[in-house]
Motif scaffolding. Structure first.
Motif, PDB file in Angstrom:
ATOM      1  N   ALA A 317       0.845  -1.208   0.000  1.00 51.54           N
ATOM      2  CA  ALA A 317       0.000   0.000   0.000  1.00 51.54           C
ATOM      3  C   ALA A 317       0.871   1.246   0.000  1.00 51.54           C
ATOM      4  CB  ALA A 317      -0.928   0.020   1.214  1.00 51.54           C
ATOM      5  N   VAL A 318       0.282   2.328  -0.476  1.00 51.22           N
ATOM      6  CA  VAL A 318       0.803   3.670  -0.238  1.00 51.22           C
ATOM      7  C   VAL A 318      -0.338   4.446   0.415  1.00 51.22           C
ATOM      8  CG1 VAL A 318       2.531   3.704  -2.059  1.00 51.22           C
ATOM      9  CG2 VAL A 318       0.185   4.314  -2.625  1.00 51.22           C
ATOM     10  N   GLN A 319      -0.014   5.220   1.433  1.00 50.80           N
ATOM     11  CA  GLN A 319      -1.060   5.809   2.268  1.00 50.80           C
ATOM     12  C   GLN A 319      -1.260   7.297   1.967  1.00 50.80           C
ATOM     13  OE1 GLN A 319      -2.927   3.984   4.129  1.00 50.80           O
ATOM     14  NE2 GLN A 319      -1.760   2.088   4.257  1.00 50.80           N
ATOM     15  N   THR A 320      -2.527   7.671   1.905  1.00 53.50           N
ATOM     16  CA  THR A 320      -2.909   9.081   1.804  1.00 53.50           C
ATOM     17  C   THR A 320      -4.032   9.342   2.799  1.00 53.50           C
ATOM     18  OG1 THR A 320      -4.616   8.722   0.126  1.00 53.50           O
ATOM     19  CG2 THR A 320      -2.371   9.101  -0.659  1.00 53.50           C
ATOM     20  N   TYR A 321      -4.117  10.561   3.273  1.00 53.58           N
ATOM     21  CA  TYR A 321      -5.219  10.955   4.158  1.00 53.58           C
ATOM     22  C   TYR A 321      -5.423  12.454   3.956  1.00 53.58           C
ATOM     23  CZ  TYR A 321      -8.072  11.648   8.313  1.00 53.58           C
ATOM     24  OH  TYR A 321      -9.102  11.972   9.160  1.00 53.58           O
ATOM     25  N   TYR A 322      -6.613  12.825   3.536  1.00 53.41           N
ATOM     26  CA  TYR A 322      -6.805  14.240   3.242  1.00 53.41           C
ATOM     27  C   TYR A 322      -8.271  14.638   3.410  1.00 53.41           C
ATOM     28  CZ  TYR A 322      -8.658  12.776  -1.327  1.00 53.41           C
ATOM     29  OH  TYR A 322      -9.393  12.209  -2.328  1.00 53.41           O
ATOM     30  N   ASP A 323      -8.460  15.920   3.606  1.00 53.17           N
ATOM     31  CA  ASP A 323      -9.793  16.508   3.685  1.00 53.17           C
ATOM     32  C   ASP A 323     -10.172  16.967   2.281  1.00 53.17           C
ATOM     33  OD1 ASP A 323     -11.751  18.744   3.860  1.00 53.17           O
ATOM     34  OD2 ASP A 323     -11.608  18.350   6.011  1.00 53.17           O
ATOM     35  N   HIS A 324     -11.295  16.482   1.784  1.00 56.96           N
ATOM     36  CA  HIS A 324     -11.687  16.807   0.409  1.00 56.96           C
ATOM     37  C   HIS A 324     -11.905  18.299   0.208  1.00 56.96           C
ATOM     38  CE1 HIS A 324     -12.221  12.702  -1.239  1.00 56.96           C
ATOM     39  NE2 HIS A 324     -12.413  12.386   0.030  1.00 56.96           N
ATOM     40  N   ASP A 325     -12.319  18.987   1.263  1.00 54.14           N
ATOM     41  CA  ASP A 325     -12.510  20.437   1.130  1.00 54.14           C
ATOM     42  C   ASP A 325     -11.169  21.162   1.072  1.00 54.14           C
ATOM     43  OD1 ASP A 325     -15.274  20.169   1.190  1.00 54.14           O
ATOM     44  OD2 ASP A 325     -15.344  20.289   3.380  1.00 54.14           O
ATOM     45  N   GLU A 326     -10.203  20.679   1.839  1.00 51.58           N
ATOM     46  CA  GLU A 326      -8.893  21.324   1.859  1.00 51.58           C
ATOM     47  C   GLU A 326      -8.095  20.999   0.605  1.00 51.58           C
ATOM     48  OE1 GLU A 326      -4.933  21.635   4.754  1.00 51.58           O
ATOM     49  OE2 GLU A 326      -6.595  20.283   5.267  1.00 51.58           O
ATOM     50  N   PHE A 327      -8.273  19.763   0.091  1.00 51.88           N
ATOM     51  CA  PHE A 327      -7.540  19.324  -1.097  1.00 51.88           C
ATOM     52  C   PHE A 327      -8.530  18.860  -2.168  1.00 51.88           C
ATOM     53  CE2 PHE A 327      -4.685  18.182   2.504  1.00 51.88           C
ATOM     54  CZ  PHE A 327      -3.693  19.123   2.269  1.00 51.88           C
ATOM     55  N   LYS A 387       3.938  10.186  -4.358  1.00 53.50           N
ATOM     56  CA  LYS A 387       4.912  11.191  -3.951  1.00 53.50           C
ATOM     57  C   LYS A 387       5.084  11.143  -2.436  1.00 53.50           C
ATOM     58  CE  LYS A 387       3.724  14.371  -7.728  1.00 53.50           C
ATOM     59  NZ  LYS A 387       3.163  15.700  -8.060  1.00 53.50           N
ATOM     60  N   TRP A 388       6.319  11.114  -2.000  1.00 50.14           N
ATOM     61  CA  TRP A 388       6.611  11.121  -0.567  1.00 50.14           C
ATOM     62  C   TRP A 388       6.568  12.569  -0.080  1.00 50.14           C
ATOM     63  CZ3 TRP A 388       7.029   7.194   2.835  1.00 50.14           C
ATOM     64  CH2 TRP A 388       7.526   7.481   4.100  1.00 50.14           C
ATOM     65  N   VAL A 389       5.381  12.995   0.320  1.00 44.61           N
ATOM     66  CA  VAL A 389       5.195  14.374   0.751  1.00 44.61           C
ATOM     67  C   VAL A 389       4.138  14.402   1.848  1.00 44.61           C
ATOM     68  CG1 VAL A 389       3.486  14.819  -1.071  1.00 44.61           C
ATOM     69  CG2 VAL A 389       4.678  16.743  -0.018  1.00 44.61           C
ATOM     70  N   ALA A 390       4.365  15.250   2.843  1.00 49.91           N
ATOM     71  CA  ALA A 390       3.408  15.412   3.934  1.00 49.91           C
ATOM     72  C   ALA A 390       2.225  16.242   3.474  1.00 49.91           C
ATOM     73  CB  ALA A 390       4.092  16.077   5.129  1.00 49.91           C
ATOM     74  N   ASN A 391       1.103  16.102   4.168  1.00 53.43           N
ATOM     75  CA  ASN A 391      -0.071  16.906   3.820  1.00 53.43           C
ATOM     76  C   ASN A 391       0.229  18.394   3.874  1.00 53.43           C
ATOM     77  OD1 ASN A 391      -1.663  14.718   3.349  1.00 53.43           O
ATOM     78  ND2 ASN A 391      -2.877  14.877   5.222  1.00 53.43           N
ATOM     79  N   ALA A 392       1.112  18.791   4.808  1.00 55.51           N
ATOM     80  CA  ALA A 392       1.433  20.207   4.946  1.00 55.51           C
ATOM     81  C   ALA A 392       2.342  20.717   3.849  1.00 55.51           C
ATOM     82  CB  ALA A 392       2.071  20.464   6.308  1.00 55.51           C
TER      83      ALA A 392
END
Length: 437
Positions: A317-327, A387-392
Motif C-alpha cells: 500500500a501507499v497511504q494518503t489521508y486528506y480533507d476533500h474540502d482542503e484538497f 509522492k513522498w510528501v506530507a499533507n502540509a
C-alpha cells in the motif's frame, strides 16, 4: 572461516568425511539403539546464500551438530521422535564458493557421536538478493552477531505516548528519542498502534524489549534476527500480547538522480492472527517538525485470517489521508495510480502460487520521488505513482525510517481470532539492505 584454496573438491570432501566418520566410529560398541543420519535438504552441490536451512532424517537422534573445518556452525533442532532435525547455517560467515559441511549425530545418552553425514554446497552471497543493476549498497544489517545492533535500531515507534510507565520509558536509548518542536513532548516512546488499552485499536499487542516473563523479545542467532510474540497479557481487555519491532535510526529519501531499492529477507509466522510487516514512515528529519503522517509506504503486510488473507497473500500500500474540502484536487501524495500489475496482483495484494510463510522470502521496493514498484523473490508484481510528501507540503516532509514489526490481532489480522496454541511465535529477518542508484 574462508574456504581452502588450491585443494580439489574431492580432497575437501574426503577429508571432511573421514574426520566425521572417525568421530562416529569412536563410539564403543554397546547395546544402545542404532543411530542413523542423512541429509534431506539441500541437495549436494546446490547453491545457497544468507541463512540456509539444513534438514536431516535419521533414527534415534538426540543431538545433531553441524561443523565446517572442525568449527561448530550450528546445532540442529531434533524432533521428539528422533527421526528428523533442522538447523540454520549463516553462510555469510563463509567465502563464496564450494563449502563442505559435516554433521554429527548423537543418540540419547551417548557421549560420542554415533552417525555422520557430509554435504557439499556452493555459497553464492555476492548476488544473493535481486537488486537491479546499477545500484550500490549504502546501508544494511546482516544480523550476524549475538544481539540486536542498538547503534542501528530502535524498538519503539517514532511517536509519543505508549503504555509503559515513566520509569520504563526512561530506559529507552536517548538516541531513539525526538522532541515535538511545538509542544516539547518527547517522541519515540509509542509501543503500540492498539490504543492505550481502554478500547480496541488496530493491533492487540504492546512492543517490549523484555516481556512480562523475562524473555528477550529480540534475539539474534545463526545470522538472523527473530522478533518474538508471546501471549503474556491475556488478562488485559485489549492489549493481550507482547511482541517486538525495530525502527532504523538512519533515514532515507530518494532523489531523481538517486532512486533507492530497499529489500529484506524474512520468514513469516504461520499463525492465525499474526501481522508481520516491513514499511516506511516519516522520521525525525532535522527536528523542525514532528514525524508527519502520511506519507507511508507498505512494502510487506501479511495479516493472516480466514477472510481472504491466507498464507499466500502479500499486501502492499501507499497511504494518503486528506480533507476533500482542503484538497479538492486530491491528496498531496497523489493521484495514486497503478502503472503496472502482475496478473496475480489484485490492486492491493499479491497472491502467490503457494504459501509464503515458514520459508525465506525476499521482498523489496524500488522507490523514486514519484513512484514505487514492489518485488517478491525478484519478481516485480506492481508499480504505483506516489509522492513522498506530507499533507502540509514539502517543507514539512521528513525522510523515511524503516520499520519491521510483528503485530498481533486487531480487527484486520485478528478478524477470525488469534491462534495462541502456536505461541510463542517469531518473525525472522535475515537481512535488511538499502541500495542507491
Amino acid at each position: 572461516m574462508g574456504r581452502s584454496r588450491g585443494r580439489p573438491l574431492r580432497a575437501l570432501l574426503a577429508a571432511a568425511g573421514a574426520a566425521a566418520l572417525v568421530l562416529g566410529a569412536a563410539q564403543p560398541a554397546s547395546a544402545a539403539p542404532r543411530v542413523t543420519l542423512a541429509v534431506a535438504a539441500p541437495t549436494s552441490g546446490s547453491t545457497v546464500h544468507d541463512t540456509t536451512e539444513l534438514r536431516f532424517t535419521g533414527t534415534n537422534l538426540a543431538t545433531v551438530r553441524v561443523y565446517r573445518l572442525a568449527h561448530l556452525v550450528a546445532t540442529a533442532t531434533v524432533t521428539a521422535d528422533g527421526t528428523a532435525a533442522t538447523s540454520q547455517v549463516d553462510t555469510t560467515a563463509f567465502r563464496d564458493g564450494p563449502v563442505v559441511l559435516s554433521a554429527l549425530a548423537w543418540g540419547r545418552g551417548s557421549l560420542l557421536p554415533r552417525a555422520s553425514a557430509t554435504l557439499l554446497v556452493r555459497v553464492g552471497n555476492a548476488t544473493a538478493d535481486q537488486h537491479p543493476a546499477g545500484y550500490k549498497l549504502v546501508y544494511g544489517d546482516e544480523f550476524a552477531g549475538r544481539a540486536l545492533d542498538r547503534d542501528k535500531w530502535c524498538t519503539r515507534y517514532m511517536y509519543d505516548g505508549g503504555t509503559e510507565s515513566a520509569a520504563e520509558q526512561a530506559k529507552i536509548d536517548p538516541s531513539c528519542l525526538g522532541r515535538d518542536p511545538v509542544t516539547g513532548t518527547t517522541l519515540g516512546t509509542l509501543d503500540t498502534l492498539g490504543g492505550n488499552g481502554t478500547a480496541p485499536g488496530q493491533e492487540a499487542q504492546v512492543y517490549r524489549d523484555v516481556n512480562a516473563g523475562g524473555k528477550r523479545m529480540h534475539t539474534v542467532q545463526d545470522g538472523y534476527l527473530s522478533l518474538h510474540a508471546t501471549a503474556t497479557r491475556l488478562d488485559q481487555p485489549y492489549l493481550k500480547y507482547e511482541s517486538a519491532m525495530i525502527r532504523s535510526k538512519r533515514e532515507f529519501l530518494p532523489t531523481v538522480s538517486h532512486p533507492l531499492y530497499l529489500t529484506t529477507r524474512v520468514r513469516l509466522p504461520d499463525v492465525l492472527g499474526s501481522w508481520p510487516a516491513f514499511w516506511l514512515a516519516g522520521g525525525y528529519g532535522d527536528g523542525h517538525v514532528r514525524p508527519p503522517w502520511p506519507p507511508e509506504i507498505d512494502i510487506l503486510e501479511a495479516p493472516y485470517n480466514k477472510g481472504g488473507n491466507g498464507a499466500d497473500v502479500l499486501w502492499t500500500a501507499v497511504q494518503t489521508y486528506y480533507d476533500h474540502d482542503e484538497f479538492p484536487d486530491g491528496p498531496p501524495q497523489g493521484p495514486v495510480r497503478t502503472t503496472y500489475a502482475h496478473p496475480s496482483f489484485d490492486g492491493n495484494a499479491f497472491h502467490a502460487d503457494s504459501s509464503i510463510r515458514v520459508r525465506w522470502i525476499e521482498v523489496a521496493a524500488e522507490w523514486t520521488p514519484t513512484s514505487v514498484c514492489w518485488y517478491l523473490d525478484g519478481l516485480k508484481f506492481a508499480c504505483k505513482d506516489y509522492k513522498w510528501v506530507a499533507n502540509a507540503g514539502p517543507q514539512d516532509t521528513t525522510p523515511a525510517t524503516l520499520l519491521l514489526n510483528l503485530a498481533v490481532g486487531g480487527p484486520w489480522a485478528g478478524a477470525d481470532g488469534v491462534d495462541t496454541t502456536k505461541f510463542p511465535m517469531t518473525y525472522d529477518i535475515d537481512h535488511v539492505r538499502v541500495y542507491r542508484k
